[in-house]
Design an enzyme around this catalytic site. Structure first.
Site, short mmCIF file in Angstrom:
data_model
loop_
_atom_site.label_atom_id
_atom_site.label_comp_id
_atom_site.label_asym_id
_atom_site.label_seq_id
_atom_site.Cartn_x
_atom_site.Cartn_y
_atom_site.Cartn_z
N ASP A 248 0.84 -1.19 0.00
CA ASP A 248 0.00 0.00 0.00
C ASP A 248 0.88 1.25 0.00
OD1 ASP A 248 -2.19 -1.54 0.10
OD2 ASP A 248 -2.63 -1.21 2.22
N LYS A 270 -4.05 2.97 -2.66
CA LYS A 270 -5.40 3.51 -2.86
C LYS A 270 -5.48 4.78 -2.03
CE LYS A 270 -7.24 -0.38 -1.74
NZ LYS A 270 -8.23 -1.28 -1.16
N MET A 383 -9.31 8.09 10.05
CA MET A 383 -10.13 8.93 9.19
C MET A 383 -9.27 9.80 8.29
SD MET A 383 -9.78 11.93 11.23
CE MET A 383 -8.10 11.75 11.77
N1 SAH Z 1 -4.68 -1.10 8.50
C1 SAH Z 1 -4.26 0.19 8.98
C2 SAH Z 1 -5.32 1.26 8.83
C3 SAH Z 1 -5.67 1.59 7.42
S1 SAH Z 1 -6.82 2.92 7.31
C4 SAH Z 1 -3.84 0.07 10.45
O1 SAH Z 1 -4.07 -0.97 11.06
O2 SAH Z 1 -3.26 1.03 10.97
C5 SAH Z 1 -5.75 4.29 7.10
C6 SAH Z 1 -5.85 5.23 8.28
O3 SAH Z 1 -5.02 4.76 9.33
C7 SAH Z 1 -5.34 6.61 7.99
O4 SAH Z 1 -6.31 7.40 7.37
C8 SAH Z 1 -5.02 7.12 9.37
O5 SAH Z 1 -6.17 7.53 10.06
C9 SAH Z 1 -4.52 5.86 10.04
N2 SAH Z 1 -3.05 5.78 10.03
C10 SAH Z 1 -2.30 4.85 9.43
N3 SAH Z 1 -0.99 5.07 9.66
C11 SAH Z 1 -0.90 6.16 10.43
C12 SAH Z 1 0.17 6.89 11.03
N4 SAH Z 1 1.44 6.53 10.84
N5 SAH Z 1 -0.14 7.96 11.78
C13 SAH Z 1 -1.40 8.34 11.96
N6 SAH Z 1 -2.45 7.69 11.44
C14 SAH Z 1 -2.22 6.62 10.68
#
Ligand code: SAH
Length: 489
Positions: A248, A270, A383
């Site tokens: 991703d 995406k 979000m």
């Molecule tokens: N599978 C991922 C989430 C995917 S949805 C997980 O378990 O973390 C993507 C969302 O995750 C982003 O919009 C944000 O809200 C959050 N996110 C992912 N990585 C992040 C990071 N390093 N810092 C802050 N938010 C993060």
């Protein structure tokens, strides 16, 4: 000096260890592991050595070292703190042509004890020829992290089948292909799960199969939030073995750098509202590469089962009979909370935590806002930054106190991490003021009030008071306009 490496069979062979301290104890432990018949010569012993003597596992000679004892031994280890005695032992051993190791003295030693990665019957021994033992140890630690503990069982299984594999595949190239799929395919996967019997059966099946078509597989791997140090060892191993990596956009470069150099990397990013690669495209890629016999790593930000559509991908793989494994990752909520100093639960402030996604209109409408608005629970909200205003309004409308603290974590665990704090009443406004960008995670709840005092990573949280000056409650209209424009961009 260049040493000749050799692996010695010491089972039931006599070895003398002179010295009874901690160093001697370590040597004895390794010798016992190789089933040597150990005699320890020292006036006093460590408690562990005493226990081994009491249990009859080693013999003990209390009196001063005597040359005659060398008569019946194959090896001798001098581990005393007496330099002269060590030298004497080395000299006598040399005269009798017995290999001797003098601890911490390469010059006096006729054999060295390497740093060892033990996956018996597979043993990796590392020597720096006595020049840089610390370097050998460092290398050993690296290899320890890379090699799964089930490797020993795999070697044993391969050993048992060796003759039959040779008969079944007389052609060298075919045999090599068979071994490759044995070591990288479903058999190895079953051993990693601690299921030796199922692994043996799978190996039997592979032997009986008409051709040794390479078996492709998929590992669904959680890449964590960005900091490569948060990767699981299993994730690292999968990255090291990968032929193809479908990742991703959220996966950090630092994590990708850890993968095998010649693995093909395909970004299937995406972006909210702007889908580069559709989920169907991703499924098709998974299938295509796995069917070609490749080891595919499907690498997702955070954890693959938390808002990652990992479930759908597994359903697809199952339907197409592609073997898979899942390696969890540290999800953004857990990582951001840790790196912002916000405990997600706390005996005094929150008894539960909810992981919520609010990425688009349809997810807003299906959320149970009344439940989300309850007190003494923590919301970890995944979000897009554009959703903050909507969330603030709905939570307040459903009764969550406007004074509820929040911590908004941008780029959690990464070099550019920022934490913005405030209360629900000024959430959207503060995010806009600080121009928060994706990826960002919102932690809302009583626990968020702890961020200013417990934060430890990156710059201190941007609280309502900066350098003792209270930040404006309402922004100048002009500034707000500019920021709104930046925000939309
Ligand atoms: N599978 C991922 C989430 C995917 S949805 C997980 O378990 O973390 C993507 C969302 O995750 C982003 O919009 C944000 O809200 C959050 N996110 C992912 N990585 C992040 C990071 N390093 N810092 C802050 N938010 C993060």
């Amino acid at each position: 000096m260049k040493l000749y490496p050799l692996f010695a069979d010491l089972s039931r062979r006599a070895v003398l260890v002179v010295g009874g301290g901690a160093v001697a104890e370590r040597k004895v432990a390794a010798l016992l592991g190789a089933q040597a018949q150990v005699t320890v010569n020292a006036p006093t012993l460590t408690p562990q050595l005493q226990r081994w003597v009491a249990a009859g596992r080693i013999a003990h000679r209390r009196d001063a070292f005597r040359e005659a004892w060398l008569e019946r031994v194959w090896l001798v280890v001098a581990a005393t703190s007496d330099v002269e005695l060590n030298r004497l032992i080395a000299t006598f051993a040399e005269l009798r042509r017995i290999f001797v190791n003098v601890v911490d003295d390469a010059a006096l030693s006729s054999f060295h004890v390497p740093a060892v990665v033990d996956r018996a019957p597979l043993i990796i021994a590392i020597s720096s020829g006595g020049e840089a033992p610390m370097l050998a140890r460092l290398l050993r630690e690296r290899l320890e992290t890379l090699l799964d503990h089930s490797l020993g069982a795999l070697a044993t299984l391969a050993g048992r089948l060796r003759r039959r594999i040779r008969l079944r595949h007389p052609d060298m190239a075919a045999r090599r292909r068979f071994y490759q799929s044995l070591f990288a395919g479903p058999v190895a996967a079953l051993l990693r799960q601690g299921r030796p019997e199922a692994a043996r059966q799978a190996a039997e099946q592979a032997l009986a199969a008409p051709s040794a078509a390479p078996a492709g597989s998929v590992v669904l791997v959680g890449a964590g939030p960005g900091d490569p140090g948060l990767l699981a060892l299993r994730a690292l191993r999968a990255l090291n073995e990968a032929d193809v990596i479908l990742h991703d956009r959220l996966v950090s470069d630092e994590v990708l750098e850890l993968a095998r150099r010649d693995a093909e990397r395909i970004e299937v990013g995406k972006q909210a509202g702007n889908h580069h690669t559709t989920q169907d495209d991703i499924h098709a890629l998974l299938l295509q590469h796995a069917r070609a016999g490749r080891r595919v790593v499907r690498l997702k930000g955070g954890d693959p089962f938390v808002f990652g559509r990992g479930g759908e991908e597994l359903e697809f793989l199952r339907a197409h009979d592609i073997p898979y494994e899942v390696v969890p990752g540290i999800t953004a909520a857990v990582a951001c909370a840790a790196y912002a100093g916000v405990p997600l639960t706390h005996r005094d402030h929150a008894q539960s935590v909810r992981f919520v996604t609010a990425h688009c209109q349809s997810s807003h409408d299906s959320l149970d806002w009344a439940a989300l608005a309850q007190e003494r629970q923590t919301l970890a909200i995944y979000m897009g930054v554009g959703e903050l205003g909507m969330m603030q309004a709905r939570l307040i409308a459903h009764g969550r106190a406007p004074s509820t603290p929040f911590a908004l974590v941008e780029n959690g665990s990464r070099a550019g991490q920022r934490v913005i704090t405030g209360t629900l009443a000024n959430l959207a406004e503060r995010a806009m003021f600080h121009e928060v960008r994706s990826p960002a995670l919102l932690i809302l709840g009583e626990v968020a009030a702890l961020a200013p005092s417990l934060a430890w990573f990156g710059p201190p949280p941007l609280g309502a008071t900066v350098h003792g000056i209270h930040a404006p409650d309402a922004m100048e209209p002009a500034t707000a306009g500019v920021l709104a424009a930046v925000h939309r961009a």
